[in-house]
Design a protein around this motif. Structure first.
Motif, PDB file in Angstrom:
ATOM      1  N   GLY A 291     -35.508  27.799  30.411  1.00  0.00           N
ATOM      2  CA  GLY A 291     -35.279  27.998  31.627  1.00  0.00           C
ATOM      3  C   GLY A 291     -37.023  28.197  32.905  1.00  0.00           C
ATOM      4  O   GLY A 291     -37.308  26.724  31.783  1.00  0.00           O
ATOM      5  N   ALA A 292     -36.711  28.208  33.938  1.00  0.00           N
ATOM      6  CA  ALA A 292     -38.136  27.609  34.310  1.00  0.00           C
ATOM      7  C   ALA A 292     -39.409  27.914  33.750  1.00  0.00           C
ATOM      8  O   ALA A 292     -40.088  27.333  33.128  1.00  0.00           O
ATOM      9  CB  ALA A 292     -37.857  28.091  36.091  1.00  0.00           C
ATOM     10  N   TRP A 293     -38.991  29.553  33.322  1.00  0.00           N
ATOM     11  CA  TRP A 293     -40.276  30.042  33.137  1.00  0.00           C
ATOM     12  C   TRP A 293     -40.251  30.103  31.683  1.00  0.00           C
ATOM     13  O   TRP A 293     -41.625  30.119  31.072  1.00  0.00           O
ATOM     14  CB  TRP A 293     -40.363  31.870  33.559  1.00  0.00           C
ATOM     15  CG  TRP A 293     -40.904  31.854  34.883  1.00  0.00           C
ATOM     16  CD1 TRP A 293     -40.358  31.764  36.184  1.00  0.00           C
ATOM     17  CD2 TRP A 293     -41.895  32.173  35.732  1.00  0.00           C
ATOM     18  NE1 TRP A 293     -40.645  31.975  37.332  1.00  0.00           N
ATOM     19  CE2 TRP A 293     -42.032  32.365  37.334  1.00  0.00           C
ATOM     20  CE3 TRP A 293     -43.307  31.792  35.098  1.00  0.00           C
ATOM     21  CZ2 TRP A 293     -42.813  31.862  37.678  1.00  0.00           C
ATOM     22  CZ3 TRP A 293     -44.165  31.896  36.427  1.00  0.00           C
ATOM     23  CH2 TRP A 293     -44.512  32.058  37.677  1.00  0.00           C
TER      24      TRP A 293
ATOM     25  N   ALA B 176     -31.577  28.895  41.329  1.00  0.00           N
ATOM     26  CA  ALA B 176     -32.967  29.927  40.567  1.00  0.00           C
ATOM     27  C   ALA B 176     -32.378  30.075  39.036  1.00  0.00           C
ATOM     28  O   ALA B 176     -31.283  30.405  38.625  1.00  0.00           O
ATOM     29  CB  ALA B 176     -32.693  31.319  41.052  1.00  0.00           C
ATOM     30  N   ASP B 177     -33.767  30.481  38.076  1.00  0.00           N
ATOM     31  CA  ASP B 177     -32.954  30.476  37.227  1.00  0.00           C
ATOM     32  C   ASP B 177     -32.760  32.124  36.697  1.00  0.00           C
ATOM     33  O   ASP B 177     -32.971  33.356  36.712  1.00  0.00           O
ATOM     34  CB  ASP B 177     -34.385  30.005  36.113  1.00  0.00           C
ATOM     35  CG  ASP B 177     -34.286  30.100  34.797  1.00  0.00           C
ATOM     36  OD1 ASP B 177     -32.726  30.544  34.064  1.00  0.00           O
ATOM     37  OD2 ASP B 177     -35.060  30.256  33.653  1.00  0.00           O
TER      38      ASP B 177
ATOM     39  N   ASP C 163     -38.992  27.377  46.417  1.00  0.00           N
ATOM     40  CA  ASP C 163     -39.445  27.525  45.030  1.00  0.00           C
ATOM     41  C   ASP C 163     -38.086  29.255  45.002  1.00  0.00           C
ATOM     42  O   ASP C 163     -38.964  29.744  45.071  1.00  0.00           O
ATOM     43  CB  ASP C 163     -40.683  27.233  44.603  1.00  0.00           C
ATOM     44  CG  ASP C 163     -39.880  27.642  43.093  1.00  0.00           C
ATOM     45  OD1 ASP C 163     -38.720  27.426  43.162  1.00  0.00           O
ATOM     46  OD2 ASP C 163     -41.098  27.703  42.059  1.00  0.00           O
TER      47      ASP C 163
ATOM     48  N   ASP D  13     -37.905  29.823  42.147  1.00  0.00           N
ATOM     49  CA  ASP D  13     -38.579  30.411  41.037  1.00  0.00           C
ATOM     50  C   ASP D  13     -39.519  30.819  41.583  1.00  0.00           C
ATOM     51  O   ASP D  13     -40.064  31.168  40.117  1.00  0.00           O
ATOM     52  CB  ASP D  13     -38.025  29.828  39.726  1.00  0.00           C
ATOM     53  CG  ASP D  13     -36.062  29.805  39.047  1.00  0.00           C
ATOM     54  OD1 ASP D  13     -35.788  30.933  39.287  1.00  0.00           O
ATOM     55  OD2 ASP D  13     -36.349  28.355  38.942  1.00  0.00           O
TER      56      ASP D  13
ATOM     57  N   THR E 185     -40.443  37.634  39.968  1.00  0.00           N
ATOM     58  CA  THR E 185     -39.791  36.907  40.502  1.00  0.00           C
ATOM     59  C   THR E 185     -39.019  37.243  41.485  1.00  0.00           C
ATOM     60  O   THR E 185     -39.488  38.276  41.275  1.00  0.00           O
ATOM     61  CB  THR E 185     -39.093  35.980  39.480  1.00  0.00           C
ATOM     62  OG1 THR E 185     -37.303  36.739  39.602  1.00  0.00           O
ATOM     63  CG2 THR E 185     -39.377  35.515  38.370  1.00  0.00           C
TER      64      THR E 185
ATOM     65  N   ASP F 124     -33.794  35.791  34.283  1.00  0.00           N
ATOM     66  CA  ASP F 124     -35.177  37.177  34.444  1.00  0.00           C
ATOM     67  C   ASP F 124     -35.717  37.958  33.641  1.00  0.00           C
ATOM     68  O   ASP F 124     -35.138  39.178  33.630  1.00  0.00           O
ATOM     69  CB  ASP F 124     -34.810  37.400  35.782  1.00  0.00           C
ATOM     70  CG  ASP F 124     -36.204  37.732  36.687  1.00  0.00           C
ATOM     71  OD1 ASP F 124     -36.820  38.938  35.847  1.00  0.00           O
ATOM     72  OD2 ASP F 124     -36.121  37.155  37.994  1.00  0.00           O
TER      73      ASP F 124
ATOM     74  N   ARG G 177     -40.503  27.161  30.124  1.00  0.00           N
ATOM     75  CA  ARG G 177     -40.784  25.950  30.423  1.00  0.00           C
ATOM     76  C   ARG G 177     -42.358  25.351  31.246  1.00  0.00           C
ATOM     77  O   ARG G 177     -43.244  25.522  30.409  1.00  0.00           O
ATOM     78  CB  ARG G 177     -39.959  24.863  31.074  1.00  0.00           C
ATOM     79  CG  ARG G 177     -38.634  24.166  30.978  1.00  0.00           C
ATOM     80  CD  ARG G 177     -38.050  23.833  31.482  1.00  0.00           C
ATOM     81  NE  ARG G 177     -37.859  23.789  32.894  1.00  0.00           N
ATOM     82  CZ  ARG G 177     -36.264  24.165  33.060  1.00  0.00           C
ATOM     83  NH1 ARG G 177     -35.628  24.279  32.372  1.00  0.00           N
ATOM     84  NH2 ARG G 177     -36.531  24.230  34.063  1.00  0.00           N
ATOM     85  N   ARG G 178     -42.695  26.865  31.715  1.00  0.00           N
ATOM     86  CA  ARG G 178     -44.301  27.012  32.002  1.00  0.00           C
ATOM     87  C   ARG G 178     -44.671  27.929  30.739  1.00  0.00           C
ATOM     88  O   ARG G 178     -45.635  27.820  31.094  1.00  0.00           O
ATOM     89  CB  ARG G 178     -43.314  27.573  33.351  1.00  0.00           C
ATOM     90  CG  ARG G 178     -43.298  27.138  34.956  1.00  0.00           C
ATOM     91  CD  ARG G 178     -42.921  27.434  35.605  1.00  0.00           C
ATOM     92  NE  ARG G 178     -42.467  28.121  36.757  1.00  0.00           N
ATOM     93  CZ  ARG G 178     -41.612  27.967  38.014  1.00  0.00           C
ATOM     94  NH1 ARG G 178     -42.799  29.206  38.706  1.00  0.00           N
ATOM     95  NH2 ARG G 178     -41.203  27.694  39.015  1.00  0.00           N
TER      96      ARG G 178
END
Length: 338
Positions: free
Chosen positions: A189-191, A155-156, A106, A108, A121, A159, A193-194
């Motif tokens: 972004g990926a994080w 990768a997003d 991953d 990310d 990250t 950061d 969303r998390r």
């Protein structure tokens, strides 16, 4: 020879950035352990990744294809993270990263150190730097190359920790990479969303960078951001956490060599303080040779001591392993006054 119990864990604890008490002495101890236990690379896939041994990682992946996505039970780190954060000598980190990504790693991946947001990250580890300064938490030696590979693999670019860590110094290489891959665009972004709203939005991340650059007179950074369409800082009802309540002294608000020369020629005090230290302390800590030279040229006092540590700029440079600025300051600082 098989390594003793815990040797791999000791190597990883010393080899990687911790953002607590980093420095060359830790990485030297890790390398000494690796020399004492050469079998660790064959035994521990995370150690193999940390030393960038592509062939060893390839053998580990053949035995266990799930290694690429596995996390260590001790701390949740992936092999790709171990590679990005290690500061020991590595054999071929780029080839090792490609192997892991090809196997499904991953790009990310990250951890929330101390449960904090933003997360640290893989990109954060590549870009390095931060509150301890670039001497203690340096960029990965192939950081831009690795970051480019990660971004190409999805990768997003949003950061927040990397943006924070790299904002203190004048170099904008990280921003150029991130902006080219979409920094500030989109609604998530990926994080994000998390973590939801605990993680800043893409727009706010860029606005924070505008704020910092504007407050500190980083004209090249402002121009770079403007070239990508970003000119607005954070709104008054949701201001930057580092926007100054009182205007910074002119020498801090023009913290480039050209800016310092200009404002001091207009009467600004080169030894003015912000947050208990002078700009010379800051420039020494971040290893900015050109800025230290400009400040000394306009009469900044190398003997001045900060409020928190009672240390001179040379003391700051030496603590931060900023060898280049320490070399400039040592001849003009009285012996025994670091």
């Amino acid at each position: 020879m098989t390594a003793g119990p815990g040797a791999g864990e000791d190597v990883l604890a010393l080899a990687r950035l911790t953002y607590l008490d980093d420095g060359p002495d830790r990485w030297a101890r890790a390398e000494a352990l690796l020399a004492e236990h050469p079998g660790l690379v064959a035994e521990d896939p995370f150690v193999a990744a940390a030393v960038g041994d592509a062939e060893a990682v390839r053998r580990h992946l053949r035995r266990d294809p799930g290694l690429a996505t596995a996390t260590r039970r001790e701390d949740g780190w992936t092999a790709l993270m171990c590679l990005a954060y290690a500061r020991v000598r590595q054999r071929d980190p780029y080839a090792t990263a490609r192997l892991l990504l090809d196997a499904g790693a991953d790009p990310d991946a990250g951890v929330q150190l101390g449960g904090r947001v933003p997360p640290f990250t893989v990109l954060t580890g590549c870009f390095g730097e931060g509150e301890q300064g670039p001497g203690r938490t340096p960029r990965h030696p192939q950081g831009d190359l690795l970051a480019g590979l990660l971004l190409e693999r999805g990768a997003d670019p949003h950061d927040g920790q990397a943006l924070y860590d790299r904002m203190f110094a004048r170099d904008d290489g990280h921003l150029r990479l991130l902006l080219a891959h979409g920094l500030g665009r989109g609604d998530a972004g990926a994080w994000r969303r998390r973590l939801g709203e605990r993680q800043d939005s893409p727009q706010r991340m860029v606005a924070l960078q505008v704020d910092w650059a504007r407050e500190h007179g980083l004209t090249d950074r402002l121009a770079l951001l403007a070239a990508h369409g970003f000119t607005d800082g954070t709104p008054a009802d949701e201001p930057s956490p580092w926007r100054e309540r009182q205007p910074l002294p002119p020498v801090f608000a023009s913290a480039t060599p050209l800016g310092v020369r200009r404002v001091v020629s207009e009467g600004a005090d080169p030894d003015a303080r912000a947050h208990g230290r002078t700009l010379l302390h800051h420039a020494a800590w971040i290893g900015d040779v050109e800025l230290v030279s400009a400040l000394l040229e306009v009469g900044a006092d190398p003997q001045v001591r900060d409020d928190a540590h009672d240390a001179t700029p040379l003391g700051w440079a030496e603590w931060a392993y900023a060898d280049a600025t320490a070399a400039l300051l040592r001849p003009v600082t009285r012996a025994g006054t670091g």
